[in-house]
Design a protein around this motif. Structure first.
Motif, PDB file in Angstrom:
ATOM      1  N   LYS A 105       0.854  -1.202   0.000  1.00 27.84           N
ATOM      2  CA  LYS A 105       0.000   0.000   0.000  1.00 27.84           C
ATOM      3  C   LYS A 105       0.879   1.237   0.000  1.00 27.84           C
ATOM      4  O   LYS A 105       0.551   2.254  -0.613  1.00 27.84           O
ATOM      5  N   ALA A 120      -6.715   9.314  -1.090  1.00 28.64           N
ATOM      6  CA  ALA A 120      -6.902   9.800   0.285  1.00 28.64           C
ATOM      7  C   ALA A 120      -5.575  10.302   0.857  1.00 28.64           C
ATOM      8  O   ALA A 120      -4.515   9.728   0.577  1.00 28.64           O
ATOM      9  N   VAL A 145      -8.990   5.282   8.290  1.00 28.86           N
ATOM     10  CA  VAL A 145      -8.772   3.948   7.723  1.00 28.86           C
ATOM     11  C   VAL A 145      -7.335   3.506   7.990  1.00 28.86           C
ATOM     12  O   VAL A 145      -6.394   4.261   7.727  1.00 28.86           O
ATOM     13  N   ILE A 159     -11.744   0.066   8.991  1.00 28.81           N
ATOM     14  CA  ILE A 159     -12.310   1.409   9.101  1.00 28.81           C
ATOM     15  C   ILE A 159     -12.621   1.634  10.575  1.00 28.81           C
ATOM     16  O   ILE A 159     -13.337   0.840  11.198  1.00 28.81           O
ATOM     17  N   GLU A 189      -5.010   6.354   6.611  1.00 29.07           N
ATOM     18  CA  GLU A 189      -5.491   7.333   5.638  1.00 29.07           C
ATOM     19  C   GLU A 189      -6.876   7.872   5.954  1.00 29.07           C
ATOM     20  O   GLU A 189      -7.678   7.253   6.658  1.00 29.07           O
ATOM     21  N   GLU A 190      -7.101   9.011   5.383  1.00 32.71           N
ATOM     22  CA  GLU A 190      -8.371   9.720   5.472  1.00 32.71           C
ATOM     23  C   GLU A 190      -9.505   8.829   4.950  1.00 32.71           C
ATOM     24  O   GLU A 190      -9.334   8.129   3.949  1.00 32.71           O
ATOM     25  N   GLU A 196     -18.441   3.463  -4.861  1.00 35.54           N
ATOM     26  CA  GLU A 196     -17.233   2.810  -5.382  1.00 35.54           C
ATOM     27  C   GLU A 196     -17.434   2.205  -6.767  1.00 35.54           C
ATOM     28  O   GLU A 196     -18.535   1.765  -7.103  1.00 35.54           O
ATOM     29  N   LYS A 218     -18.662  -5.731  -1.961  1.00 39.18           N
ATOM     30  CA  LYS A 218     -17.643  -6.411  -1.155  1.00 39.18           C
ATOM     31  C   LYS A 218     -18.161  -7.010   0.153  1.00 39.18           C
ATOM     32  O   LYS A 218     -17.625  -7.997   0.630  1.00 39.18           O
TER      33      LYS A 218
HETATM   34  P1  AMP Z   1      -9.422  -2.830   0.044  1.00 35.39           P
HETATM   35  O1  AMP Z   1      -9.159  -4.098   0.794  1.00 35.39           O
HETATM   36  O2  AMP Z   1      -8.256  -1.921  -0.070  1.00 35.39           O
HETATM   37  O3  AMP Z   1     -10.183  -3.096  -1.217  1.00 35.39           O
HETATM   38  O4  AMP Z   1     -10.465  -2.015   0.915  1.00 35.39           O
HETATM   39  C1  AMP Z   1     -11.664  -2.624   1.317  1.00 35.39           C
HETATM   40  C2  AMP Z   1     -12.758  -1.621   1.385  1.00 35.39           C
HETATM   41  O5  AMP Z   1     -12.472  -0.654   2.407  1.00 35.39           O
HETATM   42  C3  AMP Z   1     -12.927  -0.767   0.137  1.00 35.39           C
HETATM   43  O6  AMP Z   1     -13.686  -1.401  -0.835  1.00 35.39           O
HETATM   44  C4  AMP Z   1     -13.644   0.443   0.698  1.00 35.39           C
HETATM   45  O7  AMP Z   1     -15.018   0.161   0.863  1.00 35.39           O
HETATM   46  C5  AMP Z   1     -13.029   0.592   2.050  1.00 35.39           C
HETATM   47  N1  AMP Z   1     -11.979   1.615   2.040  1.00 35.39           N
HETATM   48  C6  AMP Z   1     -10.650   1.451   1.839  1.00 35.39           C
HETATM   49  N2  AMP Z   1     -10.005   2.633   1.907  1.00 35.39           N
HETATM   50  C7  AMP Z   1     -10.946   3.571   2.150  1.00 35.39           C
HETATM   51  C8  AMP Z   1     -10.924   4.999   2.347  1.00 35.39           C
HETATM   52  N3  AMP Z   1      -9.783   5.695   2.328  1.00 35.39           N
HETATM   53  N4  AMP Z   1     -12.092   5.630   2.569  1.00 35.39           N
HETATM   54  C9  AMP Z   1     -13.259   4.945   2.627  1.00 35.39           C
HETATM   55  N5  AMP Z   1     -13.344   3.596   2.469  1.00 35.39           N
HETATM   56  C10 AMP Z   1     -12.205   2.929   2.241  1.00 35.39           C
END
Ligand code: AMP
Ligand code: GLY
Length: 432
Positions: A105, A120, A145, A159, A189-190, A196, A218
């Motif tokens: 990341k 973010a 996050v 989150i 992160e913010e 989405e 998801k």
């Molecule tokens: P990921 O595993 O990175 O796909 O993240 C899983 C889920 O977390 C994403 O599909 C978003 O719904 C949520 N998410 C990740 N980063 C953020 C963010 N900065 N702000 C809001 N939701 C986030």
């Protein structure tokens, strides 16, 4: 040219890749390693040890494989594409270094920062910065996050609504070490507010084209509740992104990211998957993946006219044929049938009935299934992806068809969300 293709992987995504490739006019023989009972119907499944790169190479030589398509992130991150490319085999899929865009990341965030790609706001902390991370979290706005830096099987993102939850999360990662080395660093992160979408860019490292935008679902429960999963369903194209916003994403996100990867010496060849959130300030990146999405691939690929294999092959040789495929309309909805208990523990080995749907508008993708004595049994968390593909653009009609088809399939403990693609109603009303 008639190209022989080897597809690596065994999920619904690989079923979709293999199916669309096998329908291409330039295709020769199609092999899947290991594939699944679905891919067996139109290609040859082979069993080799996935981690034995030399055996994969010998297979490519003996079967005169023209292109290897790598589905999942793990073999990409571990360097299978680098190994095969060194042996002069064409591969669709990035090098291990370029795959860091998904595997770290912090790598992805740094590329975005340098390339000025909207994402973010964030800060990163190493394990030995534990105290500074807590100090930072004390002063932060919530929700916030927290992301483990490395691959964490989709579980690395938390989150946090308040400081207490954030502290527990950092403790889990840094002190209890729940993600092992993947948690040596965290990105904090913010929290971004918005809807989405997933957009795939097919690239040879320089040029790219994007495919119709999709939306994943998801969370395990209806109304986007409960735990995160690999994806419980998808549809495409999503009206959330119109032609102008796709152009904006191409210009502000995809192009500068590919260019920065190039400048750094990590040209990206394959499918760059942008996980996006559409905020009031425009589209921003939540994450990049270094491969096709699952289950978005299951709805995006059937919408493409043209020679899909030519698209992937031309990307792999550095000469992207931007006209190989085209979206000429159509809509698709995929509902994932899962084993109850998923994404936690679940039982396997239940016979699946009702798989003999012959409706040409329905594709039943296999994922976690196994065949024994001509019967199909459950063998994983996400079992099937029941997909309706229509020539018209009516996603809600495709939704109805997918659920009708699903209602004819049964196995013990079948679980699925009942609201896949419902969000379309909101976007369409929104637009009016
Ligand atoms: P990921 O595993 O990175 O796909 O993240 C899983 C889920 O977390 C994403 O599909 C978003 O719904 C949520 N998410 C990740 N980063 C953020 C963010 N900065 N702000 C809001 N939701 C986030
Ligand atoms: N559908 C989410 C993923 O492929 O990561």
């Amino acid at each position: 040219m008639k190209g022989n293709v080897l597809i690596i992987g065994s999920g619904g995504r690989e079923h979709a890749l293999a199916l669309r490739i096998s329908q291409s006019s330039s295709v020769g023989n199609v092999f899947c390693l290991p594939g699944n009972p679905g891919t067996e119907n139109f290609s040859t499944n082979i069993s080799l040890d996935n981690s034995d790169y030399n055996s994969i190479y010998s297979f490519c030589q003996s079967e005169k494989i023209d292109l290897v398509v790598i589905g999942p992130e793990q073999p990409l991150v571990e360097g299978l594409s680098d190994f095969l490319r060194e042996k002069k085999i064409n591969v669709f899929g990035p090098s291990s270094l370029a795959a860091q865009i998904e595997a770290s990341k912090s790598f992805a965030k740094n590329i975005m920062k340098e390339a000025n790609v909207p994402t973010a706001e964030y800060k990163e902390f190493y394990r030995n910065d534990y105290q500074s991370a807590l100090e930072y979290l004390k002063k932060s706005n919530y929700p916030i996050v927290i992301k483990a830096d490395g691959l964490a099987a989709g579980k690395g993102v938390t989150i946090c609504e308040h400081f207490q939850k954030a502290k527990e999360t950092v403790d889990d990662i840094f002190v209890s070490n729940v993600f092992g080395q993947s948690g040596d660093k965290v990105v904090i992160e913010e929290f971004l507010f918005g809807e989405e979408a997933s957009l795939f860019a097919i690239t040879d490292g320089k040029d790219f084209i994007t495919l119709p935008p999709a939306q994943d679902h998801k969370r395990i429960g209806d109304g986007d509740t409960g735990k995160n999963t690999g994806g419980m369903g998808s549809y495409a194209p999503t009206p959330l992104l119109d032609t102008n916003s796709i152009l904006e994403i191409e210009q502000k996100i995809i192009e500068p990211t590919l260019q920065m990867l190039n400048e750094k010496g990590y040209p990206f060849v394959g499918c760059l998957y942008a996980g996006l959130i559409i905020t009031k300030d425009g589209p921003k990146v939540i994450e990049f993946n270094c491969r096709f999405g699952d289950p978005e691939t299951q709805v995006v690929l059937p919408l493409l006219d043209g020679d899909f294999l030519e698209l992937l092959y031309s990307a792999s040789t550095g000469q992207l044929n931007k006209n190989a495929v085209k979206y000429n309309g159509g809509s698709a909805v995929c509902v994932v049938a899962a084993s109850s208990g998923y994404p936690d523990s679940y039982q396997k080995g239940f016979e699946i009935l009702g798989l003999d749907n012959v409706d040409p508008e329905i594709i039943i993708y296999h994922a976690g299934t196994v065949k024994k004595e001509n019967k199909i049994f459950t063998n994983g968390g996400r079992v099937l992806g029941v997909t309706a593909v229509l020539k018209n653009n009516d996603i809600l009609e495709a939704q109805k068809k997918a659920y009708d088809a699903l209602s004819k399939i049964c196995f013990d403990g079948i679980y699925y969300r009942t609201d896949i693609a419902d969000r379309v109603r909101k976007y369409l009303n929104y637009k009016k």
